[in-house]
Structure formats: C-alpha cells, structure tokens
Design a protein around this motif. Sequence first.
Motif, PDB file in Angstrom:
ATOM      1  N   ARG A   1      -1.333  -5.885   0.729  1.00 53.87           N
ATOM      2  CA  ARG A   1      -1.488  -6.103   2.168  1.00 53.87           C
ATOM      3  C   ARG A   1      -2.235  -7.402   2.488  1.00 53.87           C
TER       4      ARG A   1
ATOM      5  N   ILE B   1      -3.715 -10.096  11.342  1.00 54.20           N
ATOM      6  CA  ILE B   1      -4.327  -9.482  10.167  1.00 54.20           C
ATOM      7  C   ILE B   1      -5.720 -10.053   9.922  1.00 54.20           C
TER       8      ILE B   1
ATOM      9  N   SER C   1     -10.502  -0.084   0.244  1.00 52.26           N
ATOM     10  CA  SER C   1      -9.597  -0.764   1.170  1.00 52.26           C
ATOM     11  C   SER C   1      -9.936  -2.242   1.282  1.00 52.26           C
TER      12      SER C   1
ATOM     13  N   ASN D   1       2.568   2.707   5.736  1.00 51.34           N
ATOM     14  CA  ASN D   1       2.096   1.321   5.691  1.00 51.34           C
ATOM     15  C   ASN D   1       2.514   0.541   6.928  1.00 51.34           C
TER      16      ASN D   1
ATOM     17  N   TYR E   1      -8.898  -7.619   9.982  1.00 49.93           N
ATOM     18  CA  TYR E   1      -9.706  -7.456   8.775  1.00 49.93           C
ATOM     19  C   TYR E   1     -11.162  -7.850   9.038  1.00 49.93           C
TER      20      TYR E   1
ATOM     21  N   THR F   1      -1.078  -3.208  10.971  1.00 48.18           N
ATOM     22  CA  THR F   1      -1.966  -4.101  10.239  1.00 48.18           C
ATOM     23  C   THR F   1      -3.401  -3.581  10.222  1.00 48.18           C
TER      24      THR F   1
ATOM     25  N   VAL G   1      -3.352   4.049   6.223  1.00 43.96           N
ATOM     26  CA  VAL G   1      -3.072   3.056   7.263  1.00 43.96           C
ATOM     27  C   VAL G   1      -2.296   3.740   8.386  1.00 43.96           C
TER      28      VAL G   1
ATOM     29  N   TYR H   1      -7.036  -2.298   8.101  1.00 37.84           N
ATOM     30  CA  TYR H   1      -7.300  -1.044   7.385  1.00 37.84           C
ATOM     31  C   TYR H   1      -8.236  -0.225   8.270  1.00 37.84           C
TER      32      TYR H   1
END
Length: 751
Positions: free
Chosen positions: A440, A462, A434, A400, A466, A403, A391, A405
Amino acid sequence: MLKRLSTSVIFIALCTWSWAQDSLISYVDPFIGTGGHGHTFPGATVPFGMVQLSPDNGRSAWDWCSGYHYSDSLIAGFSHMHLSGTGIGDWLDISVMPLIAPLDDTTTFVQTQFSHDNERASPGYYQVTLENGIHVELTATERIGYHRYTYAQPNDTPVIRFDLSFHQNWDTPIETHISVLNDSTLIGYRYSTGWANVQRVYFAARTSFPFVKTILNNGLSASAMIDMAETYDRGKGVSAQLIFDGSLPHNTVELKVALSTTSYEKALEELHLAEDEGFNDVHQAAKDKWEAELQKIKISSGNDEIKRVFYTALYHTALSPTLYADRDGEYKNAHGDIHTMPNGASRYTLFSLWDTFRALNPLFTLTQPEKYTDILNSMLAFHDENGLLPVWDLSTWETNTMTGYHAIPVLADAILKDWPGLDAEQAYQAMLKSAYQDIRGVPDYIAYGYLPQDKAGGSVTITLEYAFDDWCIGQVAKKLGKTADHATFMNRARSYTNLFDKQTGFMRAKKSDGQFVEPFDPFWSEHDFDKSQYIEGNAWQHSFFVPHDVQGLAKLYGSNQGLSSKLDALFAAPSEMHGENISPDASGFIGQYAHGNEPSHHIAYMYSYIGESWKTQERVRQIVDSMYHDGPDGYAGNEDAGQMSAWAVWNIAGLYPANPASGEYVFGSPIADETTFTLPNGKLFVIRALNNGSQNSYIQSATLNGKPYEGTYILHQDLLNGGELVLKMGPKPNKRFGRKPETWPGTAGNQ
C-alpha cells in the motif's frame, strides 16, 4: 437543573416518563437515502444485526448498491443481508420471493410490480403489497429474518421460492446447496465471490404451515417428505419452490430464516431457540430495541422535518458494522478457519473505515458502551487472523478499498479515551504493523516523506491520510510512554508539508525526483485509483486534510488569514470538475466543498482552529440546511455505512469531532433547540440553543454548567461529566467569540 440529575433512579424515571411521552421511532423514515445516490435500504433489521431483511429490485447498477432504489417499481425478492450506503454492491444473500403459482421454468428470474403507495417501513419492520395481491411483511431479530405472506386471491397456489442464484452488481454465487429436511424445514448455504472474494452464508428456514411439494431448480418435483439433499455444480445457483395447498389459515404463511457464518447446524440451533417466537412479538421486540437506541440522544425542535432527518440519521448510525458471530461467539472467517471471540464477545464485520473514522466511530464512544468494545476487538481479531488491521473488512475479507490505514484513528481515539476492555498495548503493536507494512505504498512513503505518484497512484490523498494516521500513533505512543516512537511518528505526521505548493496554495502530487506532477488543474478529477492523484475528488477537496495540525497548515499559507482566505475561496469556487473520468462520489457541492464525500466533512470546522468560529457556524448551518432533508434523496451522496448520518447527528446537536482522535468536539451551529445525550455512565449532557431559529445561526456567548465558557470546543471527558452547555444564538456573527488562541481546538496535541 438537568445537570444535577445524575443518580440512576432519577435517570431511569426520567427516561421512562420521556419514552411514554414521545415515541421516537415514529420520526424514522427508512426510505430516506434510498433515492439519489444515498444507497441505503428500507428493510427490517435490529441494531447491528446480522440479518438485514430487505427488498431487492433485481437491477445491477451503481445506485442499486443496497439492492433497492426508490426510483424502481419492481421487486425480485427479499434477501437477508445488505450493505447500507456504500458505493459497491455485495451480499444480498438468501433471496426469498412469494409467488401465486409455481414457475414452470425454475431458472426464471422473477420481478413483480409494486407501488410505493402500498409500501411502508419503520425501524424493524417493512411491508409491501405486490401487484399480484400478496401482502408481504418483514421483521427481524439479530440472526433471524421473519416473513409473513398473505395471499389475497382464492385461486392462488401459494408458493415461496428460495433463489440462491439471485445476485446483483459485484456478487456472483459459486456454490450453493439446499436440503429439505421435512415438510416445513430446509437448510442450505450460499458461497459467493464479489467485492469480498470469499463469502459464506449458511441458513435454516422453517414455515408455519407444511408445504405439500417442492420443486428444485433442475425441474425435479417430489413430495417434501423425501430428502432432497443435493449439492449443485459450482457456479450454478440452486432454487427451491415450496408449494402449499389452499388451506392456509387466513391465507397466511409465516417463514423464519436463520443465518449463521459457521454452519447450517448452527442456523438450525438458532431456529430451535426461536420456536415460540411469533411475528408480532418479534416485531414489537425490534421496535423496543430501536426505541431504546434512539432514546440515547434526544432533540427538541419545532420543526418535524429536522426530527425526521435527525432520528433517521441516528437510526442509520446503528446499522453497521454488523454482527458476524453465532450466538455462542463462534464464526468462520474468510480463510475457512473457525474461531471464537473470548469472554463471550461478538465478532463484527463491515468496517467502512475510510468513511466512519471521521464521525461515526467517535459517536460510538458516546452511544455504544455495550457493543463498542466488541467492535474494537473485532478489528484486533482481524489483525490476528490476517497480519494487519482492517482497511475495509467485509465478511472478514480484506477488500483493500480506499486509502490510509484508518483502523488506527479508531483505535487511537478509544485508547486516548481509556475505553474499557481494549488492550492498549496489543492495539498499539497492531497499529505499528500497519505503519510499517510493506504494501500500500508505505515503504515509499517512509523513504521519501511522501508517496511519489510514479510509485503508486493517489500521491496526495495517501500522503495526507498516512500523516494523520501517524499523528494518531504518535499520540498513543505519548500516552503509553514510548518516547522514541512519539518523536518518530510526530515527525512522520508532518509529511503533508512535503506536498504543499506555495505558488498555487494546493497540495500537489510529486514524483520520486521531487518535482511536482505537471500539468496541474485543481478542478481535475480522475476516478481510476492508479492514475488519480486525489482519490474520489480533486485538489480543492483534498488539500485541507490536515485535521491534526491546522495551525501548521496555516503557517504554510503564511498566516491564519492566508488559510482563511483559501477556505473562503473553496466555498466560492465554481462547482465544477474537469476530466474524462470524473469521480461520481464527489457530490453535494457548495463551491468546491463536496459534502457528498467524506474528505470535505471536517473542512467547515477549520475556521474555528484559526480564530474565526463564526465562519464555521455560518457554513455548518448552510450545509445542514442544503444537504439533508426528509425525502428519499435526503443525502447528498453515499450514506457510507453511517458516516453521512453521523455527521448530521453531531451537527444538528451543535458539535463535531473535526479531528476524530483528539477527544475535542468543536462547536458548530446547533439546529436543534435542545439536545440531550444519555451518556455511558448514566449521566445526562444537555446542549441548549437559546433564541435559536433559521436566521439565528451565530453563537453569541456560551455557558457550561452556569458559568461563562469561552472555548469553541468541549473535551470528551468534560462532556462525560454531564451537565448543561448553553449557547446563546443570534442573527449576526459575534466575531469576538472564539477569537483568543487559548479558546481554539487543536492546540494541545501537536507536541
């Protein structure tokens, strides 16, 4: 006729002639970005080198994330590793400082005055004359920092101090070590913790002239010929003063400091290989490397400021990720395990993927044919060693941070472009890891079709990120013939629709009961990631992150015109943010468009996806003109490891990968009169802007290789074929250009 010049002989001759005519490194100013909130460093490095040898002011604050800020007038040392343009400070390892007399108190924190009038920097070189009269020059190879110190005063007692306790911001040394091997060589290591919890740097250093005495940080003084090997208590940094007599030739001493991520024995080997390399030769070699890097994309413009902005930006795109492996490919990762990259490859670190997936990584597919395979495989090595793709990888430690992946769009872009040396199936399996990870917020995202705010912070950011990453997986699945996976991930890619609020026209956070979080203020910003619904921004900036399905987003607004009106409102809204803990990263405002942070970077291009490319052209020209200039505060926000610079490179040329995994480069409004890409296959692709000028920001018509071209974008493969794109510019918008749906980007990948 440049479109026909594709043979290697003609290409090499052309480049050689051009190089002789115009040295491009003269347009690079490493001080651009060192002021404001740019967070860049001005020191000496070579492209993607392990060593970035640069001054540090010794001040811990946000604007000193790179160790140096142009507003300062003090230098505390010259350390060998730096982060360029990030928002978090770390590294600054192996700090060295020349002095005019030994320090009585060996734990003293030393800062020396300097003036910018006595400071210069260029690619691969930095110099400054300190107030105490010492003239400092720095240059570098990939793994060695070269120092040259000239002492001006006859009464000086020349001293070089190594201070392994030196740190700024997040970084804290936890174990350090120095051994003096002879009268000109010392070795050691520095272990530290910070943003990356585990950092290990080993070094070996050699002076060009023997020192006569050493003083270690406990005050012990002895002949340098006595073995001074000691390991100090954890948490206590070691310092060593190397003291010379007054017989230095020309009052000058040179110092080489080699770095290794594995051992100081490896650093000594690197020094041995560089025995015959002098400062001037290394400086010239660094200049040559940078000149070759800059020659990859050349622009023509009558405006020298634009050239300085462009070539400095191109320079910044080649600073990270940074080399992490030793010369033999060996490296020690954050777990303490020693690995070797296969087939003579190199390992890289410093992956600011939340930033760079947008523009920098797509640019690498044009500019870095020699290095990009190793960079991509470094991500897969990270996966093999840690169980997931990175990340935000720093020193092979997963910070980490941020936000999504976003190693996925980087790998997807490469697979879809058939990048050589990347195992598509291996990368795909890592991508699936992922997408199905159990941390996450991913399990809740899958279960609800969005990430509920009461399950984790950052619900909107997020979910939307995503969804884009899942679209990327879907496209790779399609290419690899994985039909079921393709259907699954294309369905997940529509998760953004679950957070759209038709009443307000914004993406809004939802709770696990399906209700929107109240109260709602689209100007509200909360920098605490656990509390924030929008990471580093607000509803205005994040509601438009649907680069993979702009037409689908337009349907949520009822029509293309509905989305256009909302985009217009974004650029016209008051440039203000509400809240008690407003994110400092949102900056560079035009209305609520915030160019100083990455979530806004694609927004101006969304007009082109709905038939209003003239509005894209108008806004792009406005952004370049107002957000970039050639002063220390020349960036609107964090330069972010090359992303802010990559945006400038693309847009000054006239293109932008608004969806960075689509292989589509959307037309903007070229600032340069002509841009020539030297492509990985040796061909040339030229963009010419006819009748270009500050008032002529609108595309009137286009031709590709002499034929009329109605599209508002060009495909990666078409660009690789070489040739000439001619854009005729004018002072008024041609609203017919790009009006037909078949000319729009983004119409092929949503199946």
